[in-house]
Design a protein around this motif. Structure first.
Motif, PDB file in Angstrom:
ATOM      1  N   TYR A  24     -23.838  51.666  32.468  1.00  0.00           N
ATOM      2  CA  TYR A  24     -23.302  53.001  32.711  1.00  0.00           C
ATOM      3  C   TYR A  24     -23.620  53.913  31.535  1.00  0.00           C
ATOM      4  O   TYR A  24     -23.523  53.505  30.380  1.00  0.00           O
ATOM      5  CB  TYR A  24     -21.794  52.943  32.935  1.00  0.00           C
ATOM      6  CG  TYR A  24     -21.445  52.237  34.221  1.00  0.00           C
ATOM      7  CD1 TYR A  24     -21.368  52.945  35.407  1.00  0.00           C
ATOM      8  CD2 TYR A  24     -21.245  50.864  34.249  1.00  0.00           C
ATOM      9  CE1 TYR A  24     -21.073  52.298  36.601  1.00  0.00           C
ATOM     10  CE2 TYR A  24     -20.958  50.213  35.436  1.00  0.00           C
ATOM     11  CZ  TYR A  24     -20.862  50.929  36.605  1.00  0.00           C
ATOM     12  OH  TYR A  24     -20.587  50.283  37.769  1.00  0.00           O
ATOM     13  N   VAL A  25     -24.006  55.143  31.869  1.00  0.00           N
ATOM     14  CA  VAL A  25     -24.375  56.125  30.859  1.00  0.00           C
ATOM     15  C   VAL A  25     -23.552  57.384  31.083  1.00  0.00           C
ATOM     16  O   VAL A  25     -23.463  57.870  32.212  1.00  0.00           O
ATOM     17  CB  VAL A  25     -25.877  56.463  30.953  1.00  0.00           C
ATOM     18  CG1 VAL A  25     -26.265  57.467  29.894  1.00  0.00           C
ATOM     19  CG2 VAL A  25     -26.717  55.207  30.850  1.00  0.00           C
ATOM     20  N   ASN A  26     -22.953  57.892  30.026  1.00  0.00           N
ATOM     21  CA  ASN A  26     -22.220  59.158  30.102  1.00  0.00           C
ATOM     22  C   ASN A  26     -23.181  60.292  29.788  1.00  0.00           C
ATOM     23  O   ASN A  26     -23.722  60.370  28.685  1.00  0.00           O
ATOM     24  CB  ASN A  26     -21.052  59.172  29.118  1.00  0.00           C
ATOM     25  CG  ASN A  26     -19.970  58.213  29.528  1.00  0.00           C
ATOM     26  OD1 ASN A  26     -19.650  58.093  30.703  1.00  0.00           O
ATOM     27  ND2 ASN A  26     -19.408  57.515  28.568  1.00  0.00           N
ATOM     28  N   LEU A  27     -23.413  61.147  30.780  1.00  0.00           N
ATOM     29  CA  LEU A  27     -24.281  62.307  30.601  1.00  0.00           C
ATOM     30  C   LEU A  27     -23.472  63.578  30.832  1.00  0.00           C
ATOM     31  O   LEU A  27     -22.658  63.646  31.752  1.00  0.00           O
ATOM     32  CB  LEU A  27     -25.458  62.269  31.574  1.00  0.00           C
ATOM     33  CG  LEU A  27     -26.443  61.114  31.410  1.00  0.00           C
ATOM     34  CD1 LEU A  27     -27.517  61.165  32.495  1.00  0.00           C
ATOM     35  CD2 LEU A  27     -27.090  61.139  30.032  1.00  0.00           C
ATOM     36  N   SER A  28     -23.729  64.562  30.001  1.00  0.00           N
ATOM     37  CA  SER A  28     -23.033  65.840  30.123  1.00  0.00           C
ATOM     38  C   SER A  28     -23.681  66.687  31.213  1.00  0.00           C
ATOM     39  O   SER A  28     -24.821  66.421  31.640  1.00  0.00           O
ATOM     40  CB  SER A  28     -23.085  66.597  28.791  1.00  0.00           C
ATOM     41  OG  SER A  28     -24.417  66.989  28.507  1.00  0.00           O
ATOM     42  N   ASP A  29     -22.955  67.709  31.635  1.00  0.00           N
ATOM     43  CA  ASP A  29     -23.524  68.657  32.601  1.00  0.00           C
ATOM     44  C   ASP A  29     -24.830  69.230  32.059  1.00  0.00           C
ATOM     45  O   ASP A  29     -25.806  69.383  32.794  1.00  0.00           O
ATOM     46  CB  ASP A  29     -22.547  69.794  32.892  1.00  0.00           C
ATOM     47  CG  ASP A  29     -21.370  69.365  33.751  1.00  0.00           C
ATOM     48  OD1 ASP A  29     -21.501  68.386  34.504  1.00  0.00           O
ATOM     49  OD2 ASP A  29     -20.313  70.022  33.672  1.00  0.00           O
TER      50      ASP A  29
END
Length: 92
Positions: A24-29
């Protein structure tokens, strides 16, 4: 806002396929928009390397970190995660 995006990857031990896992990767808008703009600008081969460098690095690092954890959990010495040609899972 950040979004937790799953990426599946194949786990290899040497040249042998072990299993497919999800990192899982947290990507910003902003990162998602930059990626979309980058693809719309003609970088659309479907490979992860066709994403902006910082986004690619984030995804690659998450896959490698997850592969390392899985290798330790399964007591496998040599590990190699392959994710360069994969796209985010469809059922997000």
């Amino acid at each position: 806002m950040t979004h937790k995006i799953p990426f599946d990857y194949d786990f290899l031990s040497g040249e042998d396929y072990v299993d497919t896992f999800v990192a899982y990767v947290n990507l910003s808008d902003k990162q998602i928009k930059e990626s979309g703009d980058f693809i719309a600008d003609g970088h659309f081969t479907g490979e992860l390397v066709d994403l902006p460098g910082k986004v690619f690095d984030k995804i690659r690092d998450a896959i490698l970190d997850d592969a390392y954890k899985m290798a330790r959990k399964m007591k496998i010495g040599e590990q190699k995660g392959t994710g360069e040609c994969l796209a985010p899972m469809e059922d997000v």
